[in-house]
Design an enzyme around this catalytic site. Structure first.
Site, PDB file in Angstrom:
ATOM      1  CD  GLU A   1      -2.065   2.205   1.515  1.00  0.00           C
ATOM      2  OE1 GLU A   1      -1.026   2.613   1.487  1.00  0.00           O
ATOM      3  OE2 GLU A   1      -3.154   2.660   1.927  1.00  0.00           O
TER       4      GLU A   1
ATOM      5  CB  CYS B   1      -1.721   7.018   1.074  1.00  0.00           C
ATOM      6  SG  CYS B   1       0.090   6.623   2.095  1.00  0.00           S
TER       7      CYS B   1
END
Length: 453
Positions: free
Chosen positions: A227, A261
């Protein structure tokens, strides 16, 4: 000794030593030994332990929240919310893991044939600093409920958080070695990935670091979930509820001081409502309070480290030099701590740093687009593919979602991670999924069984 610095004050709050070779060996051995017992437990037994972990986190919520605020500057109200989200994540997998991993009957030429999902061994989770509890939970909750043991390698800037997570497991009575945390350097991390006692790797962090982790894991023929970074687009069309879009996108962009993010990093607004949107967003952002993260009135704390703030400011400066208009913020404040002002950049050129690079901080970048086709052309013109959002009439948004090149899409809502739903990116934002039924199946052996007469 390594110093942990409070980003709000610049002061050293604790010192620690990196995990040495002897301790690393001990932890790897503990995990391997614990695995044999842990995997033999039923889902109900493992779930009961996870529920106790959730209770332990809630019982010491103020301690855990204060550690996040102290070590990486998360505002205390957000920190409390993260502890609760972690506890809820534990409970979700405790309640649903058995269903997610139920054997699947598949008709074939056998008397009976099926797929059963078995644990792999010990999973190594390599974690960043920005959400030290929730990102840890995304790794350990599904992995543990699947029957694996877990070692978490936290970022060196949040050692107190790492230790407190492991202590929560001890307080919950989880068998020794099932969940361990450590802080170590890059060389030791590589050695762990290569160690035969590590069966799989989960990494959350930068794209550059993720590519290195992926290469090491691949060379050892070990599964990995990555990720990585994101430059999430948010498209606002003329038929959107502008007040709701502005409110939610402001939250999305500035939560955790913009250090997320999946924040809305590139806002693409249809021309006919562009001026109105910018006016509303300017008013909304003017109400955000930057300051002491220990105070509940604070919306935005400091950037986690001084060098990260300097890099962010460089991106803002270069974007302005490229032609972006700075409506507010954009100047380094004086005084202690690594604070950065709420910054709004409008009319951002496509080649500006705020659009071509991932910006990790309280900076909103906005640009007008002629229509939906131009919006998607710009939205997908990026190396990243983590999340995206679109604001328009609901059914229209649902139909348009597939045009995004991203791992998840929110229609008239915030892009977030939810334990019930899979999350994860494509392109240079990574591969594999966390959470939901998809996430728990990343670190299992999908074993096919063929039974004859």
């Amino acid at each position: 000794m390594i110093d942990t610095i409070n980003p709000a004050t610049g002061e050293v709050v604790r010192q620690y030593e990196l995990c040495d070779a002897a301790l690393l060996e001990e932890k790897l051995d503990n995990a391997a030994r614990a695995y044999q017992h842990w995997r033999s437990l039923s889902f109900a037994q493992r779930g009961e332990y996870l529920r106790k972990v959730a209770a332990a986190l809630r019982a010491d919520s103020e301690k855990h929240s204060a550690l996040m605020t102290e070590e990486m500057g998360k505002p205390i109200t957000e920190a409390r919310g993260e502890v609760e989200k972690s506890a809820s994540g534990c409970e979700h997998y405790a309640n649903h893991a058995e269903q997610y991993l139920a054997p699947q009957e598949i008709p074939s030429d056998a008397k009976r044939s099926w797929v059963q999902f078995l644990p792999l061994g010990t999973v190594l989770g390599i974690l960043p600093w920005n959400s030290p509890y929730w990102l840890a939970t995304r790794v350990f909750a599904p992995a543990l409920m699947a029957g694996n043991t877990v070692i978490l390698k936290h970022d060196p800037h949040v050692p107190g958080c790492a230790a407190a997570i492991e202590q929560a497991f001890a307080d919950a009575g989880v068998p020794h070695g099932v969940l361990q945390t450590l802080i170590t350097d890059h060389n030791s991390t590589e050695a762990m990935i290569r160690d035969q006692r590590i069966s799989a790797v989960s990494f959350t962090g930068s794209t550059a670091a993720g590519s290195k982790v992926a290469a090491i894991a691949a060379s050892e023929i070990k599964p990995a979930v990555l990720e990585l970074g994101g430059s999430d687009p948010a498209i606002v069309l003329a038929d959107a509820d502008l007040d709701k879009a502005v409110d939610v996108l402001a939250t999305s962009r500035f939560i955790c001081a913009g250090q997320s993010c999946i924040a809305a990093k590139r806002m693409l607004i249809e021309e006919s409502v562009y001026t109105q949107f910018v006016e509303k967003l300017t008013q909304r952002l003017a109400n955000l309070r930057v300051g002491d993260p220990t105070q509940k009135e604070t919306h935005i704390g400091p950037i986690a480290r001084a060098e990260l703030r300097d890099h962010l400011h460089d991106q803002v400066t270069r974007s302005m030099a490229s032609g972006a208009n700075c409506v507010m913020g954009g100047k380094l404040p004086e005084g202690p701590g690594s604070f950065y002002p709420v910054t709004l950049l409008t009319d951002v050129p496509l080649d500006a740093a705020a659009f071509t690079e991932e910006t990790f901080g309280p900076v909103a970048a906005v640009r007008a687009v002629a229509d939906v086709d131009e919006a998607f052309a710009i939205a997908n013109d990026t190396a990243y593919g983590l999340g995206a959002s679109i604001w328009t009439e609901s059914e229209r948004g649902a139909q348009l979602a597939a045009r995004f090149e991203s791992g998840q899409v929110a229609v008239n809502g915030i892009v977030k991670s939810d334990p019930r739903l899979p999350s994860g990116g494509i392109k240079r934002s990574g591969y594999g999924k966390e959470l939901g039924p998809h996430g728990i199946r990343e670190f299992v052996n999908a074993q096919q069984v063929w039974q004859g007469e």
